[in-house]
Structure formats: structure tokens, C-alpha cells
Design a protein around this motif. Sequence first.
Motif, mmCIF file in Angstrom:
data_model
loop_
_atom_site.group_PDB
_atom_site.id
_atom_site.type_symbol
_atom_site.label_atom_id
_atom_site.label_comp_id
_atom_site.label_asym_id
_atom_site.label_seq_id
_atom_site.Cartn_x
_atom_site.Cartn_y
_atom_site.Cartn_z
ATOM 1 N N LYS A 84 28.135 28.741 28.172
ATOM 2 C CA LYS A 84 28.102 30.204 28.086
ATOM 3 C C LYS A 84 27.113 30.827 29.073
ATOM 4 O O LYS A 84 27.360 31.913 29.597
ATOM 5 C CB LYS A 84 27.738 30.629 26.664
ATOM 6 N N HIS A 85 25.966 30.166 29.283
ATOM 7 C CA HIS A 85 24.882 30.855 29.987
ATOM 8 C C HIS A 85 24.417 30.179 31.278
ATOM 9 O O HIS A 85 23.890 30.860 32.162
ATOM 10 C CB HIS A 85 23.660 30.966 29.054
ATOM 11 N N ASN A 93 25.763 26.250 24.857
ATOM 12 C CA ASN A 93 24.879 27.158 25.584
ATOM 13 C C ASN A 93 24.998 26.954 27.095
ATOM 14 O O ASN A 93 24.930 27.922 27.870
ATOM 15 C CB ASN A 93 23.431 26.941 25.147
#
Length: 422
Positions: free
Chosen positions: A342-343, A339
Motif C-alpha cells: 500500500k505505501h 503495508n
Amino acid sequence: MSWLDGRERGAFLCLAYGLLGISSTAAALADASSAGAPWPLLRWLAGPLPAWLAETAGPGWATTSGLAPWWPAVAPAAAVWVAPIGWLHPRRDTRRALVVGHFLVLIALAAALAAASPAFIVFASIGYPLASALLPARLIMAGVTLTAIVIVTAQAGPGARGALLTVIAGVALPLVLAGWYVSGEHDKRRRLVERLRAAMAENASLNARLLAQARRAGMLDERHRVAGEIHDTVAQDLVALIGQLNAADRTSQAESRRHLDQAAELARRSLSEARRSVRALRPEPLETSRLPDAITDLAESWSRSAGVDLTVEITGTPVALAAPIEDTLFRVAQEALANVAKHARAARTGLTLSYTDETVLLDIRDDGAGFAPQKPTDGFGLDGMRQRVRAVGGTLHLESTPGQGTAVAAAIPAIPAEDDRP
């Protein structure tokens, strides 16, 4: 009405009419013989009946036998009264009051006939089988006792009937009370057995429903497991694979070769993890390494692939934990780092694995973009982490603020592996 029930009521009808016919014939022959029948054949058929009846009924019958017999007026009434037995027998459980009243009148008619002629003692004995066949369980003994009183009284002389009735009452009353008590206990046991059968049937139905629910729950758990494994392994590696391929298009030939090599490695690892997920095996790093080493290797590989500085810290004394707990901690770390890549758009990330006496703690922090945790998302990652941690008795806390980074903290009971238990 069943075929067997039809045969039974027919048998009682035949028995009642047969006994009534025998008694009537015997009484007629006895009356004809005692009155001096003119036909030799009739006297021969009567034979010893007058003497037997005199002996059976006592001296009182000799004084009344010369009178005009009145039993022919009662016998047809008894024959008519017997007829409803076939109708009452299948209704003995639904019309109990009517059945009891019919039985009492029938015994009264039998008593009247036996008083007119001792030959009807034979007919009065129909009370024994009818008491068992028609009366409720608690009244069977009373019906049998009443029949016995009628028969015994008919055979006693007029002078002895008072004393005889006193003796019979002294015996009959305890018998009736005993029969009532025994029948009551029998009814209690029967109701208990019925309730037990109903409970067993309900229990069988409940077990069937529980098995069906357990089967459905097992199917849902397996689907969730497969979904989580695919998300944690194949999906994450595919995302990283796409990132490496995109990077290869934007770099020089030498750098492109390096990105392509990493993409090939990610593809091979993704295939291996997919096969292991289908077979419900542990993550491959945990097959050959302990949890701290496996998480350290994961962090180093992730840092190289994502290009983000990552600090790993192991505190406390590492111990071998139960396989489900180590698997969960590894997957949570894997998902949290994915995560971040990705973010978060983070520059720095920290991972801490802490061992205490009762709990093992895993913390992942980043200085990235952050987000609003209360805002619903369409992703599987956060929910998957929560469910994994909850399944092993742990808790997962998430703290994040837009623009101020994110912190994920998992706390799971430190259950030692089987080989390490005392």
C-alpha cells in the motif's frame, strides 16, 4: 429501640419492683409480729417470718428487732432509684459510667435495707440479673460478686461478719480478676470477628469490582481481536480486491479477465476469513500447513498480486510452536507485506523467518519510500502488530527512514506446541 429491647427493660423494672414489694411486705409483717400486733389476722399472715428472719440473720437480729425499724425511710428511696432502669437499659452501651454508678448506688441501698431487715435479702438479689443486663462485659463478674457479698453478709451474725468478709474477699477477688480476664478475651474475639466480617465484606466488594473489570477487559480484548482480524483479513483483501478491479479497467480484455479472476478469488478468501474471525479460528493456511510453508505461500501469493520481487529465507530448524505464537507471526507477516504493497512503492522485499533455541525471529525489509516512525498515524496496522506481539510475550522493532526503506523485526519466545513438549 427494638420491640424486644422494650420488653426486656419492662421485665427488669417489674422484677425490681416485685422483689422490693415482696421484701417490704415481709419486713412489715415481721416487724408487726415481733412487736405484738393487735390483730389476729396480721399475726397469722406474719406466721413464721420472725423465726425465719432470726435464723437467717443470726442472733444479732433479735437484739435489734425490738428497735423502731428504719427501713421504711430507705425503701421509698430504693423505689425511686429503681425507676431509671427502664431509661438506662437501652443506653447501657453509650452511657457506661452512668450505668455503673447507678448499679453501685442500687446495691448500696439494697445493702442498707438488708442490714435493717433480712427480708430485703430478696430485694438485694436483683443485683444478679441487673449485673448481666446493664454492666459492661468486664464488670459483670464484679457486679455479681458484690451482690453475693451483700447477701451473704446480711445473713451472717455481727460476730462472724469480719471473718466472713475475709473469706469472701479471698474468693471474690480471684473471681473478679478471672471475670475481667475472660471478658477481655471475649472482647478481643468479638473485635476480631468484627474485623473479619469487615474484611470479608471488603473482599466481596473487591471481588465484585475485579469481576466487573475483568468483564470489561474481556469485552475490550474481544473487540480488539475482532478489529485486528477484520483489519488483517477483510480489510487487506478488500484493498487488494480494489487494486485488481482498477487494474482490470486499465488493461486489455485478456489481462482484464485475469485481474477479475484474482478479484473473485480475493472476495471468496475474504468471506472465508471473515467467518473464521467471527468464530475465533486460526488463519486457514495454518490449519493445513506448518508456519514456514504458510508464510512461504503467503509471500508467493503476495508477490504475484503486488508485482514486487520477494525473497523468502527460512533459517534454523523449524519446530511446531504454540498456536497463538504461529498465528501472531503469520498475521505480522501478512500486515507488514500489506503495508509494503500500500505505501512503500518498493521494487524488492525480503522476508526471513529464523528459529533459535529460545526465540523465533521474523524480519521483513523493503527498499521503498520509507517514513518517519515517530510521526503519529491514523492507521491500525502498526499498533495492531505491536499489541499482537506483546500479547504473546514478544517484542516488535520498526526501523524506517524516508527514502531508504523500512524494516520490521518481531522476536517472540519459541514456546513449543503441546504435542512437542517433553
